[in-house]
Design a protein around this motif. Structure first.
Motif, mmCIF file in Angstrom:
data_model
loop_
_atom_site.group_PDB
_atom_site.id
_atom_site.type_symbol
_atom_site.label_atom_id
_atom_site.label_comp_id
_atom_site.label_asym_id
_atom_site.label_seq_id
_atom_site.Cartn_x
_atom_site.Cartn_y
_atom_site.Cartn_z
ATOM 1 N N ILE A 1 78.803 60.907 16.705
ATOM 2 C CA ILE A 1 79.025 59.537 16.244
ATOM 3 C C ILE A 1 77.969 58.611 16.857
ATOM 4 C CG2 ILE A 1 80.631 57.577 16.255
ATOM 5 C CD1 ILE A 1 82.931 59.708 16.236
ATOM 6 N N LYS A 2 77.658 58.811 18.148
ATOM 7 C CA LYS A 2 76.623 57.996 18.808
ATOM 8 C C LYS A 2 75.275 58.140 18.116
ATOM 9 C CE LYS A 2 77.950 57.455 23.636
ATOM 10 N NZ LYS A 2 77.654 57.841 25.013
ATOM 11 N N ILE B 1 80.078 48.907 9.191
ATOM 12 C CA ILE B 1 80.953 49.149 10.334
ATOM 13 C C ILE B 1 80.086 49.701 11.467
ATOM 14 C CG2 ILE B 1 82.906 50.493 11.231
ATOM 15 C CD1 ILE B 1 83.877 48.615 9.084
ATOM 16 N N ARG B 2 80.155 49.057 12.620
ATOM 17 C CA ARG B 2 79.429 49.535 13.788
ATOM 18 C C ARG B 2 80.209 50.694 14.397
ATOM 19 N NH1 ARG B 2 75.448 45.859 15.444
ATOM 20 N NH2 ARG B 2 74.948 44.627 13.608
ATOM 21 N N LEU B 3 79.471 51.707 14.845
ATOM 22 C CA LEU B 3 80.097 52.928 15.344
ATOM 23 C C LEU B 3 80.009 53.039 16.860
ATOM 24 C CD1 LEU B 3 78.797 55.509 12.708
ATOM 25 C CD2 LEU B 3 80.979 54.290 12.729
ATOM 26 N N TYR B 4 80.869 53.900 17.390
ATOM 27 C CA TYR B 4 80.879 54.221 18.817
ATOM 28 C C TYR B 4 79.444 54.441 19.286
ATOM 29 C CZ TYR B 4 81.757 56.893 23.082
ATOM 30 O OH TYR B 4 81.765 57.337 24.384
ATOM 31 N N GLY B 5 79.093 53.801 20.396
ATOM 32 C CA GLY B 5 77.733 53.882 20.911
ATOM 33 C C GLY B 5 76.986 52.575 20.713
ATOM 34 N N ASP B 6 77.431 51.752 19.757
ATOM 35 C CA ASP B 6 76.818 50.445 19.536
ATOM 36 C C ASP B 6 77.250 49.529 20.686
ATOM 37 O OD1 ASP B 6 76.335 47.735 18.656
ATOM 38 O OD2 ASP B 6 76.220 48.494 16.597
ATOM 39 N N SER C 1 75.371 56.196 15.018
ATOM 40 C CA SER C 1 75.340 54.786 15.398
ATOM 41 C C SER C 1 73.908 54.330 15.663
ATOM 42 C CB SER C 1 76.205 54.551 16.639
ATOM 43 O OG SER C 1 76.124 53.197 17.045
ATOM 44 N N ALA C 2 73.133 55.154 16.372
ATOM 45 C CA ALA C 2 71.730 54.818 16.669
ATOM 46 C C ALA C 2 70.922 54.691 15.374
ATOM 47 C CB ALA C 2 71.121 55.871 17.588
ATOM 48 N N GLU C 3 71.203 55.557 14.403
ATOM 49 C CA GLU C 3 70.507 55.484 13.101
ATOM 50 C C GLU C 3 70.857 54.183 12.371
ATOM 51 O OE1 GLU C 3 71.634 59.038 10.966
ATOM 52 O OE2 GLU C 3 70.865 60.321 12.574
ATOM 53 N N ILE C 4 72.129 53.809 12.413
ATOM 54 C CA ILE C 4 72.563 52.564 11.762
ATOM 55 C C ILE C 4 71.885 51.362 12.426
ATOM 56 C CG2 ILE C 4 74.555 51.026 11.419
ATOM 57 C CD1 ILE C 4 76.238 53.604 10.991
ATOM 58 N N ILE D 1 85.205 54.870 15.187
ATOM 59 C CA ILE D 1 85.203 56.225 15.756
ATOM 60 C C ILE D 1 85.806 57.149 14.690
ATOM 61 C CG2 ILE D 1 85.846 57.651 17.756
ATOM 62 C CD1 ILE D 1 86.407 55.044 19.279
ATOM 63 N N PRO D 2 85.055 57.379 13.610
ATOM 64 C CA PRO D 2 85.624 58.107 12.471
ATOM 65 C C PRO D 2 86.057 59.539 12.788
ATOM 66 C CG PRO D 2 83.260 57.702 12.153
ATOM 67 C CD PRO D 2 83.667 57.003 13.402
#
Length: 174
Positions: free
Chosen positions: A156-157, A3-8, A160-163, A88-89
């Motif tokens: 969360i951002k 799942i892509r997170l906020y910031g992607d 997201s950057a780590e993912i 946006i968990p």
């Protein structure tokens, strides 16, 4: 599927229409499984890193696959309701949505549907449809509420950057 997170950045792009028959059954099953495992009600293609116009949802009666959707009409009557998002968990906010909508979309066999949706199903459809247009539910909340959520959103951002770094590493190895 991740799942892509906020910031992607993929979550802010307007997704492209696709050939409805191009989606394979195995892929649809895997996407649905991801949605259910993550305890989601809906999952749009951008949330798994694909900038294409399709999403899944299940409000309790069955899984719906929606391809190249259009919202033809929206009732002027709106209702506030709590929404969250797999991208946006752990953030839930009240969002106004039209109570009734008339929609058109395709299934993966290319069959066209026109339906009237209301209540919770209309809310879910509008939420997932927004994903296809690069819009998130937090875009509907007041600037004051957004400021109060700033730290959570920044956290969360970072995740997201780590993912995204992991995705890039995996892609480089292939």
């Amino acid at each position: 599927m991740l799942i892509r997170l906020y910031g992607d950045p993929v979550l802010r792009k307007v997704a492209k229409e696709i050939d409805p028959t191009s989606l394979k059954d195995e892929f649809i099953k895997e996407m649905a499984n991801t949605m259910y495992v993550e305890d989601g009600v809906g999952l749009a293609a951008p949330q798994i890193g694909i900038s294409e116009r399709f999403f899944l949802y299940d409000v309790g009666e069955k899984l719906h696959l929606i391809i190249n959707p259009q919202i033809l009409e929206m009732s002027p009557e709106k209702e506030e309701g709590e929404e969250g998002c797999l991208s946006i968990p752990d953030i839930f906010e009240e969002v106004p949505r039209s109570l009734k909508i008339r929609v058109k979309y395709y299934d993966n066999f290319g069959k066209e549907y026109t339906r009237e949706l209301e209540g919770y199903e209309a809310r879910v459809f509008q939420h997932e449809f927004d994903h296809l247009n690069g819009k998130l539910f937090i875009d509907y909340i007041s600037p004051v509420k957004k400021r109060l959520l700033k730290q959570k959103l920044n956290d969360i951002k970072k995740k997201s950057a780590e993912i995204l770094k992991e995705i890039e590493k995996t892609a480089a190895r292939k």
